[in-house]
Every structure is written in C-alpha cells, then in structure tokens.
Design a protein around this motif. Structure first.
Motif, mmCIF file in Angstrom:
data_model
loop_
_atom_site.group_PDB
_atom_site.id
_atom_site.type_symbol
_atom_site.label_atom_id
_atom_site.label_comp_id
_atom_site.label_asym_id
_atom_site.label_seq_id
_atom_site.Cartn_x
_atom_site.Cartn_y
_atom_site.Cartn_z
ATOM 1 N N GLN A 1 0.828 -1.193 0.000
ATOM 2 C CA GLN A 1 0.000 0.000 0.000
ATOM 3 C C GLN A 1 0.870 1.254 0.000
ATOM 4 O OE1 GLN A 1 -0.324 -2.506 2.284
ATOM 5 N NE2 GLN A 1 -2.459 -2.829 2.821
ATOM 6 N N ASP B 1 -2.426 -1.021 -3.193
ATOM 7 C CA ASP B 1 -3.462 -0.015 -2.979
ATOM 8 C C ASP B 1 -2.776 1.345 -2.912
ATOM 9 O OD1 ASP B 1 -5.733 1.388 -2.355
ATOM 10 O OD2 ASP B 1 -6.145 0.329 -0.480
ATOM 11 N N LYS C 1 -4.287 -7.732 -5.806
ATOM 12 C CA LYS C 1 -5.314 -6.698 -5.651
ATOM 13 C C LYS C 1 -4.737 -5.355 -6.088
ATOM 14 C CE LYS C 1 -7.693 -8.942 -1.803
ATOM 15 N NZ LYS C 1 -7.025 -10.208 -1.715
ATOM 16 N N ASN D 1 -5.812 -1.473 -6.425
ATOM 17 C CA ASN D 1 -6.776 -0.422 -6.118
ATOM 18 C C ASN D 1 -6.078 0.932 -6.186
ATOM 19 O OD1 ASN D 1 -9.049 -2.118 -5.450
ATOM 20 N ND2 ASN D 1 -7.950 -2.660 -3.587
ATOM 21 N N LYS E 1 -10.528 -3.280 -14.824
ATOM 22 C CA LYS E 1 -10.247 -2.120 -13.967
ATOM 23 C C LYS E 1 -8.950 -1.427 -14.402
ATOM 24 C CE LYS E 1 -10.629 -2.011 -9.155
ATOM 25 N NZ LYS E 1 -10.206 -2.502 -7.824
#
Length: 172
Positions: A88, A108, A126, A128, A149
């Motif tokens: 992140q 993220d 993942k 994001n 995405k």
C-alpha cells in the motif's frame, strides 16, 4: 652406498617435488574466492517505509512482508517473490519486476508508473487506485475483473520497452 638421485639446486627429487606441490597448494588456497550469490530473504518482516530505491534486489523474497510506503523506485526486482506482500502506497516507479511473483499482493495506491512487469505473475493481486502510466504488463496473467479495472486507467508508454500500457495489457 648409492647416492640419491639429485635434481636441481642439489635437492633430492622427492623433496623438490614435495616443495613444488606445497607451493602450488598454497597458491590455490590463497586465490580469491567469489562469494556465493544467495538471494536475501525478507519474508514476513515489517519494512514499513523502508528505502530500497535503486537497489539490486534480484531474486529477493518479500513473501508476506509489509512494505507499506516503502521506496522501491528504480529497484531491480527481477525474479523477486512478493507473494502476499502489502505494498500500500509503496513507490515502485520505474522498478524492474520482470518475472517477479506478485500473486496475492495488495497494491493499494501503489506507484507502478514506468515499471516493467513483463512475465510477472499477478493473477490474484489486488490493484486499487494504482498508478500505472507507462507500465509494461506484457504476458502478465490477470483475472478478467482486474484487467477491466486496469484498462480504465491504462495510459502512457514504457520508456524501456516502448510498449504502450494499454497494448501490454491487451485492452480493447
């Protein structure tokens, strides 16, 4: 009594041969030995905010490591394992992640601009709010929902490979 066979310098041949072998053995023993190149293992560590920018991290293991807000910009992470790593808000701008394992990692707010991810494995990763301008994802397998995405934000061209981010993702 017969005198022993003499070689150079008046020494008996066996002594001369033994001396020569001793010198050779010492010479070999004193040769510099290259250290074994063993990859570092940072698995399961907390490295929040760590500074690895520009580092040679080829083959390093960061499995299940917390690298939140870490600076890995410009790092050579070819073949590195980042399985389940928490990335992140990490900076991977311009990083070389070819053939790296990113499966199950959490990206993220991660900066992947101009990163090279060719042949990396990131199927269950993942993504994001990730910055991917100029990233090269050639031959990286993605789930359909993740690919959709990423294609929404895909812009730019990778400065190393010259491939557009959209084309490397296979966006329509």
């Amino acid at each position: 009594m017969a005198s022993p066979l003499r070689c150079r310098a008046g020494l008996p041949c066996r002594s001369w041969l033994a001396s020569l072998l001793l010198v050779l053995a010492l010479g070999v023993a004193l040769l510099p030995v290259a250290p074994a190149q063993a990859a570092m293992d940072y698995a399961k560590q907390v490295l929040i905010g760590a500074d690895f920018h520009g580092s040679d991290l080829r083959g390093v293991t960061f499995s299940l490591t917390n690298l939140r807000e870490a600076d890995l910009s410009g790092a050579d992470l070819r073949g590195a394992t980042l399985f389940g790593a928490k990335l992140q808000d990490a900076d991977l701008h311009g990083a070389d992640l070819r053939e790296a394992t990113l499966d199950s990692a959490v990206l993220d707010g991660t900066d992947l601009r101009d990163a090279l991810l060719e042949d990396a494995f990131a199927f269950n990763t993942k993504f994001n709010a990730v910055k991917i301008d100029g990233a090269d994802f050639t031959n990286v397998p993605f789930r359909a929902d993740v690919l959709k995405k990423l294609c929404l934000d895909a812009t730019g061209t990778n400065p190393v490979t010259g491939r557009s981010t959209r084309a490397s993702l296979g966006c329509a």
